[in-house]
Design an enzyme around this catalytic site. Structure first.
Site, PDB file in Angstrom:
ATOM      1  CD  GLU A  24      -7.800   2.318   0.435  1.00 18.31           C
ATOM      2  OE1 GLU A  24      -7.296   2.693   1.567  1.00 18.31           O
ATOM      3  OE2 GLU A  24      -7.082   1.562  -0.138  1.00 18.31           O
TER       4      GLU A  24
ATOM      5  CG  HIS B 114      -5.495   3.050   5.681  1.00 15.23           C
ATOM      6  ND1 HIS B 114      -4.417   2.983   6.125  1.00 15.23           N
ATOM      7  CD2 HIS B 114      -5.717   2.753   4.179  1.00 15.23           C
ATOM      8  CE1 HIS B 114      -3.126   2.747   5.256  1.00 15.23           C
ATOM      9  NE2 HIS B 114      -3.755   1.813   4.442  1.00 15.23           N
TER      10      HIS B 114
ATOM     11  N   GLY C   9      -4.700   2.912  -6.109  1.00 14.50           N
ATOM     12  CA  GLY C   9      -5.532   2.229  -6.203  1.00 14.50           C
ATOM     13  C   GLY C   9      -7.401   2.559  -5.171  1.00 14.50           C
ATOM     14  CB  ALA C  10      -8.449   2.248  -3.072  1.00 14.20           C
ATOM     15  CG  MET C  11      -6.468   8.724  -0.344  1.00 13.05           C
ATOM     16  SD  MET C  11      -4.827   7.874  -0.089  1.00 13.05           S
ATOM     17  CE  MET C  11      -5.673   8.418   1.830  1.00 13.05           C
ATOM     18  CD  GLU C  12      -5.495   5.616   3.440  1.00 12.08           C
ATOM     19  OE1 GLU C  12      -5.134   5.409   2.139  1.00 12.08           O
ATOM     20  OE2 GLU C  12      -3.779   6.260   3.913  1.00 12.08           O
ATOM     21  CG  ASN C  13      -9.408  10.420   0.695  1.00 15.68           C
ATOM     22  OD1 ASN C  13      -8.282  10.759   0.578  1.00 15.68           O
ATOM     23  ND2 ASN C  13     -10.066   9.915  -0.711  1.00 15.68           N
TER      24      ASN C  13
ATOM     25  CD  GLU D 144      -0.707   2.407   3.136  1.00 18.69           C
ATOM     26  OE1 GLU D 144      -1.104   1.703   2.986  1.00 18.69           O
ATOM     27  OE2 GLU D 144      -0.826   3.761   2.769  1.00 18.69           O
TER      28      GLU D 144
ATOM     29  CD  GLU E 156      -1.467   8.324   2.094  1.00 22.76           C
ATOM     30  OE1 GLU E 156      -2.393   7.818   1.045  1.00 22.76           O
ATOM     31  OE2 GLU E 156      -0.806   8.174   2.206  1.00 22.76           O
TER      32      GLU E 156
HETATM   33  N1  BES Z   1      -3.150   5.315   1.624  1.00 19.85           N
HETATM   34  C1  BES Z   1      -2.894   4.351   0.436  1.00 19.85           C
HETATM   35  C2  BES Z   1      -2.985   5.330  -1.395  1.00 19.85           C
HETATM   36  C3  BES Z   1      -1.350   6.009  -1.808  1.00 19.85           C
HETATM   37  C4  BES Z   1      -0.849   4.968  -1.974  1.00 19.85           C
HETATM   38  C5  BES Z   1      -2.372   7.101  -1.579  1.00 19.85           C
HETATM   39  C6  BES Z   1       0.507   6.477  -2.059  1.00 19.85           C
HETATM   40  C7  BES Z   1      -0.490   8.727  -1.966  1.00 19.85           C
HETATM   41  C8  BES Z   1       0.123   7.388  -2.757  1.00 19.85           C
HETATM   42  C9  BES Z   1      -3.702   3.125   0.109  1.00 19.85           C
HETATM   43  O1  BES Z   1      -4.831   2.738   0.927  1.00 19.85           O
HETATM   44  C10 BES Z   1      -3.485   1.784  -0.312  1.00 19.85           C
HETATM   45  O2  BES Z   1      -2.122   1.554   0.076  1.00 19.85           O
HETATM   46  N2  BES Z   1      -3.955   1.600  -1.726  1.00 19.85           N
HETATM   47  C11 BES Z   1      -3.108   0.277  -2.368  1.00 19.85           C
HETATM   48  C12 BES Z   1      -4.295  -0.767  -2.316  1.00 19.85           C
HETATM   49  C13 BES Z   1      -4.921  -1.383  -1.250  1.00 19.85           C
HETATM   50  C14 BES Z   1      -5.477  -2.289  -1.017  1.00 19.85           C
HETATM   51  C15 BES Z   1      -3.021  -2.255  -1.461  1.00 19.85           C
HETATM   52  C16 BES Z   1      -2.974   0.897  -3.412  1.00 19.85           C
HETATM   53  O3  BES Z   1      -3.423   2.221  -4.294  1.00 19.85           O
HETATM   54  O4  BES Z   1      -2.047   0.099  -4.578  1.00 19.85           O
HETATM   55 ZN    ZN Z   2      -3.727   1.560   2.847  1.00 18.05          ZN
END
Ligand code: BES
Ligand code: ZN
Length: 848
Positions: free
Chosen positions: A293, A296, A257-261, A315, A121
């Site tokens: 995650e 998602h 921070g994390a990614m929901e694959n 999001e 992503e």
């Molecule tokens: N889908 C996002 C990760 C992401 C963000 C991928 C931007 C590519 C570009 C993920 O679900 C997410 O929102 N992550 C947050 C942490 C979350 C717990 C708020 C992040 O990475 O800050």
């Molecule tokens: Zn997210």
């Protein structure tokens, strides 16, 4: 503005049969992919970025193709249209920028290792294989891979492994066919990982993994949370978790921070791992991130936005659900309170600056996509709007609508309107009309309430901090008053309600709006309406107390009221024991500190005030955890000790030093709840070369990300120019400071420190090209624009900021942050100028 073609209009993929051969040692990979689907045109295009395409075959015949690197594409001339399978042979390089396929670096018992994983992503699948890399181009994926595998190493992907016996002979890892999904959700991880697994009631395999630099026990907490949130969502949405597994893996290098694959969620280590010496805050954070995650997996993976302009569908929703689910599985945490001290102020502050983006934003070019992920807007404001909507509809109606939405749109794509339709059907309310005013317009209203001749006047107007242009915006404001007899929503600019005294006689307590602080607006109570509230302030619920403090602070920042009025407000709350109030006071103190110059009489007075405000909690809590104390007490203690140490409370300073001495040989063992404070205190009062060297060595050696952050923060207090210079020299050494940590743990903390600011700011300017090259593709790059704007407070810095950043206004990735940054600093400089005398006078008058 550049626009971009949507390739799915010419070729609709159905399945990718993808093979990758990965060589970590050589930092390269090669592979082939058979893409079956339907060509709708004789000229079709696929995404690719920095790939060497060796051939494109149709029925074993080579096709001619042209590379188009500028558009991250290749174009193919087809002899026919209709259903077909195209086979691509390709190769690529593995790079360190934390997108596409990339290595994470770590050390186990002195041996350097690498784990390979992916981050696709928003549009980085194209860095690994030719694809229609757009969310709408959903297809199934059959992935198999080989890597330079060593004894004990494993590979994970979205789906469970098949043909494990064959793998024993061939080394080929093969994974079951994925569900129909977008390319940005494909993932794998390969290397020396270990983990624990469990099953949900419905039989889904859940696993939590990390590198072997971490103890297995560190994954237990997140595993338990993952199991329980999956079960919660299955119930709440009324839709089963859609695939056989839900694995979670912590990676040493991670940009976001994390990614929901789907089925293989990836994390920064701090957001998945918990060891025995952890804080309440870090455990709650892990739970929230896992819950986000996992949400998602339905919202985002099962049903996906059609295009990135509706990113908020993913999001904002996931950010709301993380609180709903954690509140359900851990009710004693009162996790909604956490949102009140994090997301709410973040959204209210940023959304008050003119030029901010709306939650729903048009995007055309891929370069713009990254700028969408504004934590204050798409996350904090967006989820606040979702909470507001959920309250407006009621939870039962909300879930009924969601169930219909998932059922209707599963495995396909939607736009915002599809969600509104489902919720409108469930509720009979005009959800689109209600929500559009909030999603399509930037900013939010201040609702002013006043009383004149027994008539209550309620009006709305956009709230701004700093220079702005009036746009005459109006919103559908849910008033959510604690009194009955008032309208539900304010849609006009202003309304008048006669016979206030009669209304008052039918209700009890002071009139308030936006109860529970779920709607995205602030209230400016005038005259006796304000007095009534302040008179009963200490009797209000904690959210309301915090809300009043936050709202008054924002009004002060906008110049609507004097900043000095905040001093008596927080003084009135000095004896409160709740975390919410302590956090509210702390944030006002941060604000007041801006007006106080170092090494002045004013500073002495301010420190005294801070000490007085924290004295009763200090006496109550001290340093040590009491038997059976609540999690909340731990959190209040952290704030209280921060205040006490700042104020120079001698007892606290001595106690912190004593704790340090007791753990000098193993700093990791300082109780995590007070560790940051103890490390800070030691360097503030007893800085020496040995100490800073000890800190840095400990930083390098530990694998605990939270501990690392605490050490970096402590080091930012250095008052030694040589130490500062030698630390700066390490910032570009990836073996010391991981690029993922540079902005937040180092740059921000040092910039905030008066002693280091000038040097660090010059460092950033001098090394801008390096920062851009190292982090340009990273999520944290724009932080180098945002952080100085959050901190700078003099006209000199404002001029420097402008001189440096204005010439870069044409860079789409940072342009909006630059212009907002300039307004933000200018507003702060003007505020300090206007209020300095009044604030310092109020402080002097408030101390005993
Ligand atoms: N889908 C996002 C990760 C992401 C963000 C991928 C931007 C590519 C570009 C993920 O679900 C997410 O929102 N992550 C947050 C942490 C979350 C717990 C708020 C992040 O990475 O800050
Ligand atoms: Zn997210």
């Amino acid at each position: 503005m550049k626009t971009v073609e949507h390739f799915v209009e010419k070729f609709v993929p159905e399945n990718y049969n993808l093979f990758l051969d990965i060589n970590r040692a050589e930092k390269s990979f090669s592979g082939n992919v058979a893409v079956s689907g339907e060509a709708l045109d004789n000229r079709v295009s696929f995404h690719q970025k920095d790939l060497a395409i060796k051939s494109v075959l149709l029925d074993n015949q080579e096709l001619t193709f042209t590379m188009d690197n500028e558009n991250e594409a290749l174009h193919i001339e087809l002899p026919e249209t209709g259903s077909m399978t195209l086979v691509f042979e390709f190769a690529g390089k593995i790079t360190d920028n934390m997108t596409g396929m990339y290595p994470s670096y770590y050390t186990v018992e002195g041996v350097k290792k690498e784990v390979i994983s992916t981050q696709f992503e928003s549009h980085f699948a194209r860095e690994v294989f030719p694809s229609i890399d757009e969310p709408e181009a959903k297809a199934t994926f059959d992935l198999s891979l080989k890597f330079d595998q060593e004894e004990g190493e494993i590979a994970l992907s979205n789906m469970p492994e098949v043909n494990a016996e064959r793998r024993q002979e061939t080394g080929l890892w093969t994974f079951a066919t994925s569900p129909r999904m977008s390319s940005y959700l494909l993932a794998f991880a390969a290397g020396d990982l270990h983990g624990k697994t469990a099953h949900t009631k419905n039989g889904t395999l859940v696993g939590s993994y990390a590198t072997k630099a971490h103890k297995l026990s560190e994954v237990e907490f997140s595993l338990d949370i993952a199991v329980r949130v999956i079960e919660f969502y299955e119930d709440y949405f009324g839709v089963k978790y859609p695939i056989p597994q839900s694995l979670h893996v912590a990676l040493p290098d991670f940009s976001a921070g994390a990614m929901e694959n789907w089925g293989l969620v990836t994390y920064r280590e701090v957001y998945l791992l918990v060891d025995e010496n952890s804080t309440v805050t870090s455990r709650q954070q892990v739970a929230l991130v896992v819950a986000h995650e996992v949400a998602h997996q339905w919202f985002g993976n099962l049903v996906t936005m059609k295009w990135w302009d509706d990113l908020w569908l993913n999001e904002s929703f996931a950010n709301m659900m993380e609180y709903v689910s954690i509140n359900a599985i851990e009710p004693t945490w009162n996790i909604f309170e956490d949102f009140q001290t994090s997301g709410v102020p973040l959204a209210l502050k940023r959304d008050a600056t003119d030029g901010v983006q709306s939650v729903h934003v048009a995007v055309n070019h891929p370069d713009e996509i990254n700028t969408l992920f504004d934590p204050a807007i798409v996350y904090a404001k967006g989820s606040r709007l979702m909470h507001m909507l959920r309250r407006w509809l009621g939870d039962a109606t909300f879930t009924k609508g969601l169930n219909a939405y998932f059922t209707k749109h599963q495995y396909s794509n939607t736009i915002g309107r599809d969600l509104w339709n489902a919720l409108a059907d469930a509720s009979g309310k005009d959800v689109a009309a209600f929500m559009n005013s909030w999603l399509e317009q930037s900013g939010y209203p201040v609702v002013t309430v006043s009383l004149e001749n027994d008539t209550l006047k309620i009006s709305q107007k956009q709230f701004f901090i700093g220079e702005h242009e009036e746009k005459g915006r109006l919103w559908h404001v849910p008033l959510n008053s604690n009194w009955s007899g008032l309208p539900d929503t304010l849609t006009e600019e202003s309304i008048e309600i006669p016979n206030y005294s009669q209304l008052a006689s039918q209700n009890t307590g002071a009139l308030r709006f936006n109860t529970e602080n779920t709607a995205h607006y602030i209230t400016d109570y005038q005259g006796e309406l304000l007095d009534n509230i302040l008179n009963e302030l200490t009797e209000l619920d904690n959210i309301s107390k915090l809300q009043i403090v936050q709202e008054r602070r924002l009004l002060a920042e906008s110049g609507e009221i004097s900043y000095s009025a905040l001093v008596s407000l927080v003084k009135a709350l000095a004896h409160e024991t709740s975390y919410l109030v302590a956090a509210g006071i702390r944030s006002v103190l941060n604000g007041l500190e801006l007006f106080v110059e170092s090494d002045t009489e004013e500073e002495v007075a301010f420190k005294k005030l801070v000490g007085e405000l924290s004295q009763s909690n200090y006496d109550r809590l001290g340093f040590e955890k009491h038997d059976g104390e609540s999690d909340e007490d731990e959190m209040v203690r952290q704030i209280t000790l921060t205040n006490a140490l700042y104020s120079g409370n001698e007892d606290a300073v001595a106690k912190a030093s004593q704790i340090f001495d007791e753990h000098r040989d193993n700093l990791a063992n300082i109780p995590a709840a007070v560790r940051a404070l103890v490390l800070n205190n030691q360097i503030k009062h007893h800085e020496s070369k040995e100490l800073t060297i000890l800190y840095l060595e400990t930083y390098i050696a530990t694998t605990d990300g939270n501990f690392k952050r605490q050490i970096a923060n402590a080091l930012s207090n250095t008052k030694d120019a040589d130490t500062l210079a030698s630390l700066l020299a390490k910032w570009q050494d990836k073996d010391v400071v991981k690029p993922q940590d540079l902005a937040m743990s180092w740059y921000y903390t040092f910039l905030r420190n008066d002693f280091a600011q000038e040097t660090v700011w010059n460092w950033a300017k001098e090394n801008w090209n390096w920062i851009k090259a190292a982090l340009g593709g990273d999520m944290s790059f724009d932080k180098f624009v945002i952080y100085p704007a959050n901190i700078f407070k003099t006209s000199q810095r404002l001029d420097e900021y402008k001189a440096f950043f204005e010439p870069q206004l044409s860079d789409m990735a940072i342009s909006r942050n630059i212009s907002m940054g300039i307004k933000e600093i200018a507003a702060r400089v003007a505020l300090i100028e206007a209020e300095k005398v009044a604030v310092n006078t109020a402080i002097k008058e408030a101390i005993n």
